[in-house]
Design a protein around this motif. Structure first.
Motif, PDB file in Angstrom:
ATOM      1  N   HIS A   1      -7.676  19.926 -12.437  1.00 13.74           N
ATOM      2  CA  HIS A   1      -6.609  20.527 -11.629  1.00 13.74           C
ATOM      3  C   HIS A   1      -7.027  20.585 -10.163  1.00 13.74           C
ATOM      4  N   ASP A   2      -8.274  20.967  -9.906  1.00 11.32           N
ATOM      5  CA  ASP A   2      -8.789  21.002  -8.534  1.00 11.32           C
ATOM      6  C   ASP A   2      -8.826  19.599  -7.933  1.00 11.32           C
ATOM      7  N   GLN A   3      -9.227  18.621  -8.751  1.00 10.53           N
ATOM      8  CA  GLN A   3      -9.258  17.228  -8.286  1.00 10.53           C
ATOM      9  C   GLN A   3      -7.855  16.748  -7.928  1.00 10.53           C
ATOM     10  N   ALA A   4      -6.901  17.105  -8.760  1.00 10.43           N
ATOM     11  CA  ALA A   4      -5.514  16.679  -8.534  1.00 10.43           C
ATOM     12  C   ALA A   4      -4.955  17.295  -7.256  1.00 10.43           C
ATOM     13  N   LYS A   5      -5.238  18.580  -7.019  1.00  9.73           N
ATOM     14  CA  LYS A   5      -4.743  19.240  -5.810  1.00  9.73           C
ATOM     15  C   LYS A   5      -5.366  18.622  -4.555  1.00  9.73           C
ATOM     16  N   ALA A   6      -6.671  18.332  -4.609  1.00  8.37           N
ATOM     17  CA  ALA A   6      -7.349  17.723  -3.460  1.00  8.37           C
ATOM     18  C   ALA A   6      -6.795  16.326  -3.189  1.00  8.37           C
ATOM     19  N   LEU A   7      -6.552  15.579  -4.270  1.00 10.99           N
ATOM     20  CA  LEU A   7      -5.996  14.238  -4.129  1.00 10.99           C
ATOM     21  C   LEU A   7      -4.584  14.298  -3.562  1.00 10.99           C
TER      22      LEU A   7
ATOM     23  N   LEU B   1      -4.791  14.576   0.180  1.00 11.94           N
ATOM     24  CA  LEU B   1      -5.189  13.307   0.792  1.00 11.94           C
ATOM     25  C   LEU B   1      -4.023  12.321   0.822  1.00 11.94           C
ATOM     26  N   LEU B   2      -3.281  12.265  -0.280  1.00  8.31           N
ATOM     27  CA  LEU B   2      -2.125  11.368  -0.349  1.00  8.31           C
ATOM     28  C   LEU B   2      -1.058  11.757   0.666  1.00  8.31           C
ATOM     29  N   LYS B   3      -0.810  13.042   0.782  1.00  7.68           N
ATOM     30  CA  LYS B   3       0.198  13.516   1.737  1.00  7.68           C
ATOM     31  C   LYS B   3      -0.202  13.144   3.161  1.00  7.68           C
ATOM     32  N   ALA B   4      -1.475  13.358   3.507  1.00  4.36           N
ATOM     33  CA  ALA B   4      -1.949  13.030   4.851  1.00  4.36           C
ATOM     34  C   ALA B   4      -1.816  11.539   5.132  1.00  4.36           C
ATOM     35  N   GLU B   5      -2.136  10.715   4.133  1.00  5.74           N
ATOM     36  CA  GLU B   5      -2.063   9.268   4.314  1.00  5.74           C
ATOM     37  C   GLU B   5      -0.614   8.798   4.431  1.00  5.74           C
ATOM     38  N   LEU B   6       0.267   9.349   3.622  1.00  2.34           N
ATOM     39  CA  LEU B   6       1.687   8.981   3.705  1.00  2.34           C
ATOM     40  C   LEU B   6       2.300   9.432   5.017  1.00  2.34           C
ATOM     41  N   ASP B   7       1.906  10.611   5.492  1.00  5.61           N
ATOM     42  CA  ASP B   7       2.408  11.085   6.793  1.00  5.61           C
ATOM     43  C   ASP B   7       1.980  10.140   7.906  1.00  5.61           C
ATOM     44  N   LYS B   8       0.748   9.669   7.809  1.00  4.79           N
ATOM     45  CA  LYS B   8       0.239   8.738   8.824  1.00  4.79           C
ATOM     46  C   LYS B   8       0.991   7.412   8.774  1.00  4.79           C
TER      47      LYS B   8
ATOM     48  N   GLU C   1       0.834  -1.200   0.000  1.00  3.20           N
ATOM     49  CA  GLU C   1       0.000   0.000   0.000  1.00  3.20           C
ATOM     50  C   GLU C   1       0.875   1.260   0.000  1.00  3.20           C
ATOM     51  N   LYS C   2       1.888   1.255   0.831  1.00  5.05           N
ATOM     52  CA  LYS C   2       2.772   2.419   0.921  1.00  5.05           C
ATOM     53  C   LYS C   2       3.529   2.637  -0.387  1.00  5.05           C
ATOM     54  N   ILE C   3       3.933   1.553  -1.034  1.00  7.98           N
ATOM     55  CA  ILE C   3       4.621   1.653  -2.323  1.00  7.98           C
ATOM     56  C   ILE C   3       3.715   2.306  -3.358  1.00  7.98           C
ATOM     57  N   PHE C   4       2.444   1.861  -3.403  1.00 10.59           N
ATOM     58  CA  PHE C   4       1.499   2.424  -4.368  1.00 10.59           C
ATOM     59  C   PHE C   4       1.174   3.886  -4.044  1.00 10.59           C
ATOM     60  N   LEU C   5       1.058   4.212  -2.765  1.00  7.69           N
ATOM     61  CA  LEU C   5       0.785   5.597  -2.390  1.00  7.69           C
ATOM     62  C   LEU C   5       1.912   6.515  -2.868  1.00  7.69           C
ATOM     63  N   LYS C   6       3.145   6.044  -2.743  1.00 12.32           N
ATOM     64  CA  LYS C   6       4.286   6.839  -3.210  1.00 12.32           C
ATOM     65  C   LYS C   6       4.275   6.965  -4.731  1.00 12.32           C
ATOM     66  N   ARG C   7       3.876   5.890  -5.410  1.00 13.29           N
ATOM     67  CA  ARG C   7       3.791   5.939  -6.868  1.00 13.29           C
ATOM     68  C   ARG C   7       2.700   6.910  -7.319  1.00 13.29           C
TER      69      ARG C   7
ATOM     70  N   ASN D   1      -7.888   3.475   3.212  1.00 10.55           N
ATOM     71  CA  ASN D   1      -8.642   4.704   3.439  1.00 10.55           C
ATOM     72  C   ASN D   1      -9.711   4.838   2.353  1.00 10.55           C
ATOM     73  N   GLU D   2     -10.984   4.689   2.743  1.00 11.49           N
ATOM     74  CA  GLU D   2     -12.070   4.688   1.768  1.00 11.49           C
ATOM     75  C   GLU D   2     -12.219   6.036   1.069  1.00 11.49           C
ATOM     76  N   THR D   3     -12.002   7.117   1.798  1.00 10.67           N
ATOM     77  CA  THR D   3     -12.103   8.451   1.207  1.00 10.67           C
ATOM     78  C   THR D   3     -11.045   8.637   0.127  1.00 10.67           C
ATOM     79  N   LEU D   4      -9.836   8.190   0.432  1.00 13.08           N
ATOM     80  CA  LEU D   4      -8.739   8.288  -0.530  1.00 13.08           C
ATOM     81  C   LEU D   4      -9.002   7.397  -1.735  1.00 13.08           C
ATOM     82  N   ARG D   5      -9.491   6.198  -1.491  1.00 13.29           N
ATOM     83  CA  ARG D   5      -9.770   5.264  -2.588  1.00 13.29           C
ATOM     84  C   ARG D   5     -10.829   5.839  -3.537  1.00 13.29           C
ATOM     85  N   ALA D   6     -11.865   6.444  -2.970  1.00 14.03           N
ATOM     86  CA  ALA D   6     -12.916   7.053  -3.794  1.00 14.03           C
ATOM     87  C   ALA D   6     -12.372   8.238  -4.587  1.00 14.03           C
ATOM     88  N   ALA D   7     -11.494   9.019  -3.957  1.00 12.71           N
ATOM     89  CA  ALA D   7     -10.894  10.176  -4.634  1.00 12.71           C
ATOM     90  C   ALA D   7     -10.013   9.733  -5.799  1.00 12.71           C
ATOM     91  N   LEU D   8      -9.286   8.636  -5.617  1.00 12.83           N
ATOM     92  CA  LEU D   8      -8.450   8.095  -6.687  1.00 12.83           C
ATOM     93  C   LEU D   8      -9.302   7.654  -7.875  1.00 12.83           C
TER      94      LEU D   8
END
Length: 264
Positions: free
Chosen positions: A244-250, A253-260, A62-68, A148-155
């Protein structure tokens, strides 16, 4: 308790048989139950260790894919911003061409800009959205790897843009092709060749611009097509602003998940 079971297991076979022969069923039953419990405990421990290992592997994946995703998103954002900038520039050029129809003096005031506007106003630039990581995850049926369901839906929402825009991108390319055909005959042969060299920034005289303007004014179909260029690029701009707005929001979310994940 485990030591107790071990002692029971170490009872020689003959002795165990003697226990049964000596009419001591309670002790024999205790021995048999102990064997069963040890086997069950062993199986449960093995299953737990296996589950733990699988979960650990999944978390690593999961962490590998989040970084990708994060790396691809950085590139995608650059491509989207470039497309937005170019699209705005082409809207300005098309609007400028439209104004020159009623204000020919603009052609003489901005000769080179006028000439290059005819060449570039109808171009389109579709941002390249890299989705390799998402497609790999989706095709393998492992989207649930992203817990993270919110992140998965955003992706899923973000990467669906490339699919939904496929038909609209075809329309953009069709408009660009029509524009290319309609502007034929406005430039001289040498001007056409000069426009094809992106590494040369040539300045055009007011005389060249005036002659080109006259040829443009004789191309009624070209003049009628300019408003459609503007209309198309305004719609394209709205679409690019959306992604562009979708990409910034995503990205957030990715940063928050990777930090966690890094804190775990």
């Amino acid at each position: 308790m485990i030591n107790f079971f071990r002692r029971i297991r170490n009872v020689p076979a003959g002795k165990a048989g003697k226990m049964a022969d000596d009419n001591r069923p309670l002790k024999y039953a205790r021995y048999a139950v102990g064997e069963i419990i040890l086997v069950v405990i062993g199986i449960l421990i093995a299953l737990q260790i296996n589950n733990w290992n699988e979960q650990r592997k999944e978390r690593i994946q999961e962490k590998i894919f989040l970084k990708r995703f994060d790396a691809e998103l950085n590139t995608n954002l650059e491509n989207i911003l470039t497309a937005i900038s170019l699209n705005k520039s082409r809207i300005h050029r098309a609007e400028f061409l439209l104004r020159t129809i009623n204000r020919p003096e603009l052609v003489l005031d901005s000769s080179s800009y006028f000439m290059k506007s005819i060449e570039h106003a109808g171009y389109t630039n579709i941002p390249l959205i890299s989705d390799n990581a998402f497609e790999e995850l989706k095709s393998s049926g492992n989207l649930s790897l992203i817990r993270n369901e919110t992140l998965r839906a955003a992706l899923q929402k973000y990467y669906s843009w490339t699919t939904n825009e496929g038909q609209y991108n075809f329309l953009q390319q069709d408009i660009q092709l029509n524009y290319f055909h309609l502007k034929q005959g406005i430039f001289t042969t040498s001007q056409v060749i000069d426009m094809g060299d992106y590494f040369i920034s040539k300045n055009y005289s007011s005389t060249e611009a005036k002659e080109t303007f006259e040829r443009m004014m004789n191309k009624s179909e070209f003049l009628k097509f300019i408003p459609y260029i503007i209309q198309n690029k305004l719609m394209v701009g709205n679409s690019y602003d959306y992604i562009h707005d979708q990409a910034k929001a995503l990205k957030l979310l990715l940063k928050a998940e990777l930090d966690k994940k890094n804190e775990d």
